[in-house]
Write a protein that holds these residues in place. Structure first.
Motif, short mmCIF file in Angstrom:
data_model
loop_
_atom_site.label_atom_id
_atom_site.label_comp_id
_atom_site.label_asym_id
_atom_site.label_seq_id
_atom_site.Cartn_x
_atom_site.Cartn_y
_atom_site.Cartn_z
N LEU A 147 0.82 -1.21 0.00
CA LEU A 147 0.00 0.00 0.00
C LEU A 147 0.86 1.26 0.00
O LEU A 147 0.57 2.23 -0.72
N LEU A 148 1.91 1.28 0.79
CA LEU A 148 2.73 2.49 0.87
C LEU A 148 3.39 2.78 -0.47
O LEU A 148 3.49 3.94 -0.90
N THR A 151 1.31 4.74 -2.90
CA THR A 151 1.09 6.17 -2.70
C THR A 151 2.07 7.00 -3.52
O THR A 151 2.00 8.22 -3.52
N GLN A 160 3.89 8.37 0.63
CA GLN A 160 3.09 9.23 1.50
C GLN A 160 2.41 8.38 2.57
O GLN A 160 1.69 7.43 2.25
N PRO A 162 -0.27 7.08 4.84
CA PRO A 162 -1.73 7.24 4.80
C PRO A 162 -2.24 8.02 6.00
O PRO A 162 -1.66 7.95 7.10
N TYR A 164 -4.92 7.59 7.74
CA TYR A 164 -5.47 6.72 8.76
C TYR A 164 -4.56 5.50 8.91
O TYR A 164 -3.95 5.07 7.92
N ILE A 166 -4.29 2.33 8.35
CA ILE A 166 -5.08 1.35 7.60
C ILE A 166 -4.86 -0.08 8.10
O ILE A 166 -5.81 -0.85 8.25
#
Length: 391
Positions: A147-148, A151, A160, A162, A164, A166
């Protein structure tokens, strides 16, 4: 499905585990926080603090729970815990692998005291694999799960963080789901006790379904924001700056939504551009949309398109949740007495749910009550308190 009558012993701290059991408490379960007899859940003192001097995160995810404080390193403390286990349905823990065995509160040990026990281990990387024993927090889990990286719009850009956590929230949610699944299986007669191993990194990785095919087949080898259909690669599915420096999102994936949007803004000439694979056409369309959206403010766009099926919404900050008419209509932000406001349970049932307490327990507030419930008399409880086995 209400969880009235289901008792959960929560050994976890900080955010993922307590969020899981907060969801279950909001669903009617009786959640007993089993805190150590020393500092307890150290989220109690983590900044920012509420007006009551308690950690804000702690107050957000520990409403309506009870607290007993037990020293699991002591023989008397473990004996008291075993009695609680015998009268409970679920144990959730979030220690590193191996810790529960050293404490004598692992699944195999506890199942000897309750053969129908559901036991959930919630950890960063799971119970097996070369990373199982690694320390970590949310940022690490979203990093390993991809996920990172997603970004970054290019390999040279900075990831970036997140807004929240996650991994923490997703892992807590999935742990709650897995626990309910196991409770249901037991009640249906499909299983007795159950051991559940939930890894936060696994759950975040499972959120990658929209880009998994491209990533796993190498077509393209490295999907990036701005390149895939759901990460800004399509001009009709992206965010645009408005005249007041705010932003709006346009998510007109379906041709009918795109047509409705184009007709509402007087740009029927753009209808045929939807679905184009030509990069030059897409670039020109994006430029047209950028120029269009900068002509009005965020709120003006929302007002103008409120009754149009064009899939346009503003971009809001978390501080604006409480004032948004949609969330107000859903009673999402809850207020109870002098307790800080919180984001409530995000599902609605047709039947009015059983009223749940919003009180945040003091450390060990309910120790005496639960020990008495499992057979300790007053003198025995006093001895345990004096010895420090419980608090």
């Amino acid at each position: 499905m209400r969880l009235d009558g289901v008792r959960i012993l929560d050994l976890s701290r900080l955010l993922p585990g307590p969020y899981a059991t907060q969801l279950l408490a909001d669903s009617g379960a009786e959640v007993v926080k089993v805190e150590d007899a020393g500092a307890g859940d150290y989220a109690r003192s983590m900044e920012p603090l509420t007006d009551r001097g308690t950690g804000a995160i702690f107050e957000m995810v520990n409403r309506g729970k009870r607290s007993v404080a037990i020293d699991l390193k002591s023989e008397d403390g473990r004996a008291a815990f075993y009695r609680l286990v015998a009268e409970s349905d679920v144990v959730l823990e979030s220690f590193r692998p191996g810790v529960v065995e050293r404490l004598g509160v692992d699944y195999e040990t506890l199942s000897e005291h309750n053969a129908e026990l559901i036991y959930c281990s919630l950890t960063g990387y799971g119970q097996n694999g070369p990373w199982a024993d690694r320390a970590g927090h949310d940022l690490n889990y979203v990093a390993i799960a991809g996920l990172l990286d997603m970004t970054r719009e290019s390999p040279d850009a900075t990831p970036q963080v997140p807004g929240y956590p996650i991994g923490d929230m997703a892992g807590g949610l999935f742990a709650a789901f897995a626990i309910v699944e196991a409770v249901l299986a037991r009640e249906l007669g499909n299983a007795d006790g159950e051991y559940i191993d939930v890894a936060l990194a696994d759950v975040v990785a499972s959120f990658s379904q929209a880009v998994a095919y491209q990533a796993l087949t190498g077509d393209p080898a490295e999907p990036r924001p701005g390149e895939t259909p759901l990460t800004g690669g399509l001009p009709w599915y992206d965010s645009y700056e408005t005249a007041d420096g705010n932003w709006v999102t346009l998510a007109a994936l379906e041709p009918k939504f795109w047509r409705a949007f184009c007709e509402a803004v007087g740009r029927e000439d753009l209808v045929a551009e939807h679905g184009s694979d030509d990069p030059d056409v897409r670039a020109a369309l994006r430029a047209e949309l950028e120029e269009l959206f900068c002509q009005r403010t965020r709120d003006e766009w929302e007002a103008a398109l409120a009754d149009v099926d064009g899939a346009v919404t503003g971009v809001y900050a978390p501080a604006e949740l409480d004032e948004h008419p949609q969330f107000r209509a859903r009673d999402l932000v809850e207020r109870h007495g002098d307790a800080p406001p919180r984001i409530g349970f995000p599902a609605r049932h047709r039947e009015t749910p059983t009223e749940t307490s919003e009180a945040v327990p003091e450390q060990g507030e309910h120790t005496r009550r639960y020990l008495a419930e499992v057979g300790y008399d007053e003198a025995a409880i006093d001895r345990l308190l004096e010895s420090g086995a419980v608090r």
